[in-house]
Design an enzyme around this catalytic site. Structure first.
Site, PDB file in Angstrom:
ATOM      1  N   HIS A   1       0.807  -1.183  -0.055  1.00 64.51           N
ATOM      2  CA  HIS A   1       0.011  -0.170   0.090  1.00 64.51           C
ATOM      3  C   HIS A   1       0.873   1.387   0.098  1.00 64.51           C
ATOM      4  CE1 HIS A   1      -3.026  -2.627   2.374  1.00 64.51           C
ATOM      5  NE2 HIS A   1      -3.552  -2.310   1.010  1.00 64.51           N
TER       6      HIS A   1
ATOM      7  N   ARG B   1      -2.419  -6.513  -8.100  1.00 59.76           N
ATOM      8  CA  ARG B   1      -1.003  -7.508  -7.846  1.00 59.76           C
ATOM      9  C   ARG B   1      -0.958  -8.650  -9.046  1.00 59.76           C
ATOM     10  NH1 ARG B   1      -3.092  -8.665  -1.826  1.00 59.76           N
ATOM     11  NH2 ARG B   1      -4.947  -8.513  -3.295  1.00 59.76           N
TER      12      ARG B   1
ATOM     13  N   SER C   1      -2.994  -7.566   3.049  1.00 55.74           N
ATOM     14  CA  SER C   1      -3.195  -7.397   4.507  1.00 55.74           C
ATOM     15  C   SER C   1      -3.496  -8.578   5.378  1.00 55.74           C
ATOM     16  CB  SER C   1      -4.388  -6.485   4.988  1.00 55.74           C
ATOM     17  OG  SER C   1      -3.963  -5.280   4.415  1.00 55.74           O
TER      18      SER C   1
END
Length: 160
Positions: free
Chosen positions: A17, A90, A128
């Site tokens: 991020h 990604r 995350s």
């Protein structure tokens, strides 16, 4: 002034991020990190804790703001006078989901543009969820998240 919104749950913010944030700040005059409550994800941190952690991490980047929001991203963007959404990608699977979201946002407001930024190769596996999984089992999360929030993550996990 070109104002972009980088929305996400950021639970917690990762180095992936942060990489997107830093790169977006070179392209746009202002980047607003929009921390949202995602009803499809169980949160480790409260929304206020996430805003606090992100603010700590980006404090030295002058053209970044951090704010929480709920509801439609489009409504938040109108409030912030932004027409640009930043999304990090990604893999192809990210693109398929984000393309659908981009088209929906475009339907809701035809003036909105989504800018996709590819992750750096070093962060291509990072999420995350993966960080939380590693931390829950007391694994090393160095180089996955900013160093200054590592103690906060382990403290929060011990509170579970």
């Amino acid at each position: 002034m070109k104002i972009a919104v980088y929305p996400g749950s950021f639970d917690p913010i990762t180095n992936g991020h942060l990489d997107i944030i830093k790169r977006a700040c070179k392209v746009f005059d202002k980047v607003i990190i929009g921390v949202l409550v995602n009803p499809n994800k169980a949160g480790l941190f409260t929304i206020d804790e996430r805003v606090e952690l992100i603010t700590k991490v980006v404090k030295n980047i002058p053209n970044v703001e951090v704010e929480s929001f709920s509801g439609l991203l489009i409504n938040f963007m109108k409030k912030k006078e932004s027409k640009i959404i930043i999304k990090g990608l990604r893999a192809v699977s990210d693109f398929e989901y984000e393309l659908q979201m981009s088209l929906m946002n475009k339907k809701l407001d035809p003036e909105i543009e989504t800018v996709f930024m590819m992750t750096s190769a070093i962060n291509s596996f990072l999420s995350s969820s993966a960080v939380k999984q590693v931390a829950i089992f007391d694994g090393c999360i160095k180089d996955l998240v900013p160093d200054e929030i590592i103690p906060c993550i382990f403290k929060k996990i011990k509170e579970l």
